[in-house]
Design an enzyme around this catalytic site. Sequence first.
Site, PDB file in Angstrom:
ATOM      1  N   GLY A  11       0.946  -1.214   0.002  1.00 29.15           N
ATOM      2  CA  GLY A  11      -0.088   0.062   0.042  1.00 29.15           C
ATOM      3  C   GLY A  11       1.052   1.256  -0.056  1.00 29.15           C
ATOM      4  CE1 TYR A  12       5.485   5.286   2.797  1.00 29.30           C
ATOM      5  CE2 TYR A  12       7.127   4.052   1.568  1.00 29.30           C
ATOM      6  CZ  TYR A  12       6.949   5.366   2.094  1.00 29.30           C
ATOM      7  OH  TYR A  12       7.557   6.426   2.173  1.00 29.30           O
ATOM      8  N   GLY A  13       3.830   1.407  -1.205  1.00 25.19           N
ATOM      9  CA  GLY A  13       4.317   1.592  -2.612  1.00 25.19           C
ATOM     10  C   GLY A  13       3.671   2.038  -3.585  1.00 25.19           C
ATOM     11  CB  THR A  15       0.704   6.122  -1.337  1.00 19.03           C
ATOM     12  OG1 THR A  15       1.958   5.801  -0.744  1.00 19.03           O
ATOM     13  CG2 THR A  15      -0.451   5.311  -0.643  1.00 19.03           C
TER      14      THR A  15
END
Length: 137
Positions: A11-13, A15
């Site tokens: 999820g971080y990647g 974004t």
Amino acid sequence: RGMRKPGALQGYGNTKLYNLLFAAVLQRRLRGEQSRVDVFTVHPGLVKTDFLMKGAGFVLALNRLLGLFIAVDVPKGAQTGVWACTANELSGRGGLFLVNSKEGRIRNPLAHNEQAQHELWDVSERLLQECGKDFVL
């Protein structure tokens, strides 16, 4: 499109990818409007913040370990963003990805995919409209 259902790291990647996609379209649209605004995406590196120490289990342990050896303090993490806003040599060069106060290389080929860029832009516009916000550019 081209992405798995995200866990925390995925999820971080995602974004970060969305930021690259959105910025590419924004820069093209601004150029089309003859704007003198330049759009840059900036990677500050691994910065020692409270965010770094969040997580659980393996992620938290890894973050703490990385924080000891390679994370930078907040002023150092802010340097590339400040440089992007103030460096005369970047004027008119919008669209760049910046890392450590220099041009970086985008490794994910999807970030260069114009269809993906426009799809994200369209979704963003639709979501804003659904919230009653106008977004015109």
